[in-house]
Design a protein around this motif. Structure first.
Motif, PDB file in Angstrom:
ATOM      1  N   SER A 112       0.769  -1.246   0.000  1.00  0.00           N
ATOM      2  CA  SER A 112       0.000   0.000   0.000  1.00  0.00           C
ATOM      3  C   SER A 112       0.799   1.294   0.000  1.00  0.00           C
ATOM      4  O   SER A 112       0.297   2.328  -0.446  1.00  0.00           O
ATOM      5  CB  SER A 112      -0.906   0.009   1.235  1.00  0.00           C
ATOM      6  OG  SER A 112      -0.132  -0.029   2.441  1.00  0.00           O
ATOM      7  N   VAL A 133      -4.423  -1.437   4.826  1.00  0.00           N
ATOM      8  CA  VAL A 133      -3.959  -1.396   3.435  1.00  0.00           C
ATOM      9  C   VAL A 133      -4.688  -0.294   2.676  1.00  0.00           C
ATOM     10  O   VAL A 133      -4.067   0.535   1.986  1.00  0.00           O
ATOM     11  CB  VAL A 133      -4.164  -2.755   2.742  1.00  0.00           C
ATOM     12  CG1 VAL A 133      -4.057  -2.611   1.224  1.00  0.00           C
ATOM     13  CG2 VAL A 133      -3.138  -3.771   3.230  1.00  0.00           C
ATOM     14  N   ASN A 134      -6.005  -0.254   2.782  1.00  0.00           N
ATOM     15  CA  ASN A 134      -6.768   0.740   2.027  1.00  0.00           C
ATOM     16  C   ASN A 134      -6.529   2.156   2.522  1.00  0.00           C
ATOM     17  O   ASN A 134      -6.447   3.097   1.719  1.00  0.00           O
ATOM     18  CB  ASN A 134      -8.261   0.410   2.072  1.00  0.00           C
ATOM     19  CG  ASN A 134      -8.672  -0.689   1.124  1.00  0.00           C
ATOM     20  OD1 ASN A 134      -9.786  -1.210   1.204  1.00  0.00           O
ATOM     21  ND2 ASN A 134      -7.792  -1.085   0.217  1.00  0.00           N
ATOM     22  N   GLN A 194      -3.069   3.072   1.215  1.00  0.00           N
ATOM     23  CA  GLN A 194      -3.141   3.253  -0.236  1.00  0.00           C
ATOM     24  C   GLN A 194      -3.643   4.644  -0.574  1.00  0.00           C
ATOM     25  O   GLN A 194      -3.074   5.351  -1.414  1.00  0.00           O
ATOM     26  CB  GLN A 194      -4.102   2.227  -0.855  1.00  0.00           C
ATOM     27  CG  GLN A 194      -3.517   0.872  -1.167  1.00  0.00           C
ATOM     28  CD  GLN A 194      -4.573  -0.046  -1.757  1.00  0.00           C
ATOM     29  OE1 GLN A 194      -5.681  -0.167  -1.230  1.00  0.00           O
ATOM     30  NE2 GLN A 194      -4.237  -0.707  -2.842  1.00  0.00           N
TER      31      GLN A 194
END
Length: 343
Positions: free
Chosen positions: A70, A200-201, A204
């Motif tokens: 990410s 992760v998101n 990111q």
């Protein structure tokens, strides 16, 4: 003086009275209105190595996996809280990403009753080294307790992610001392939105904004064209959304009123365990999910692409006397899906 910093610096968990924050921001400030970065700030940030000091519920190798998936904005290293020494990272070559928080206690107009708010977040920042060194050079030994204040004053804010504390953490924090609160935050699973996939998101999205040198302000509502995917794709709902907060008891309750909550959503949806959703995100599946974060009485309602971390829908609901999602919030998503399909 750097030995003084070594002995006095602690991860921030303070008890103050301040303004509300947005759920995610990439901005030089995280309160009030959005503000652009000064010229060169993000360029300077991208030249640093970001030191991640996060919860011990995941291992260093697990965080490295999360960040390799990410985080592209800077090189990075993962350091445990027990091994973290801020004095090693004050030469201008490093930025910091860590868990922090504060508790805000207020009194009613009668002055008798008190109530508290808890904020916890992942903060990403670097230091204005010129400003820091100037202040440290003028610091006398007898003023060593001011080191933390100087470090705080020399920060350059880059990004923040608000976390959604579980009610047991909120309850215990209200009676804990600062050190105990920090211990819980770093060693226990105390946040609804701290799964590996969620991280992760988040990273990111922040990394992409930094790479593009854009601000990201979540204190607003918006819809992106990708939302039309929900006319055919299933919207996944993490199980923690079922939890309803009872302000009178000061506790969360697992109250199953999902049928009425989603009664006005006209497309496919499916509840999924938090663990399974996080795994789908880690597997980069092409799905969309509802990300709901409550920060006291504020609500942040997002529809997120698990594959890219980008939000295709966001709604900010300001502070009110309502602590929970309502059917109208889900209905708003449905209406925007319908609108997006016509564009």
């Amino acid at each position: 003086m750097y030995n003084t910093i070594r002995s006095t610096f602690t991860i921030l968990f303070i008890f103050i009275c301040v303004t509300s924050f947005s759920q995610i921001s990439v901005s030089p400030r995280h309160i009030g209105g959005s503000k652009n970065f000064k010229k060169g700030t993000l360029e300077s940030f991208k030249k640093t190595t970001t030191v991640f000091v996060l919860s011990n519920i995941y291992s260093t190798s697990e965080y490295e996996t999360i960040l390799n998936m990410s985080w592209k904005a800077t090189p990075f290293k993962v350091v445990s809280l027990s091994e973290f020494n801020i004095a090693e990272y004050l030469d201008g070559n490093y930025s910091i990403a860590t868990l922090e928080g504060y508790k805000k206690t207020m009194q009613t107009t009668t002055g008798v009753d008190k109530y508290s708010y808890l904020h916890a977040y992942i903060d990403i920042y670097m230091f204005d080294i010129e400003r820091l060194n100037k202040k440290l050079e003028s610091l006398k030994k007898r003023d060593a307790e001011r080191v933390n204040d100087i470090l705080e004053d020399s920060r350059v804010n880059i990004a923040r992610v608000e976390l959604f504390p579980k009610d047991e953490f909120i309850a215990t924090t209200m009676t804990q001392k600062s050190k105990e609160a920090v211990k819980s935050m770093f060693n226990k699973d105390v946040f609804n939105n701290y799964g590996k996939g969620f991280l992760v998101n988040y990273f990111q999205q922040i990394s992409s904004a930094i790479e593009r040198e854009e601000t990201l302000w979540m204190y607003e509502s918006d819809t992106q064209k990708g939302l039309k995917q929900l006319t055919t794709k299933t919207l996944y709902i993490p199980d923690y959304v079922k939890i309803r907060y009872n302000p009178w008891k000061g506790l969360d309750e697992d109250k199953d009123d999902t049928e009425s909550l989603f009664s006005k959503y006209d497309y496919n949806y499916e509840f999924i365990s938090d663990a399974d959703l996080n795994q789908k995100i880690m597997d980069a599946e092409d799905i969309y999910y509802l990300r709901y974060v409550r920060v006291n009485t504020q609500k942040f309602i997002h529809v997120v692409s698990a594959r890219t971390g980008e939000m295709v829908y966001q709604e900010y609901v300001g502070g009110s006397f309502s602590y929970n999602l309502k059917s109208k919030h889900i209905s708003n998503i449905s209406k925007e899906v319908k609108k997006s399909a016509k564009k």
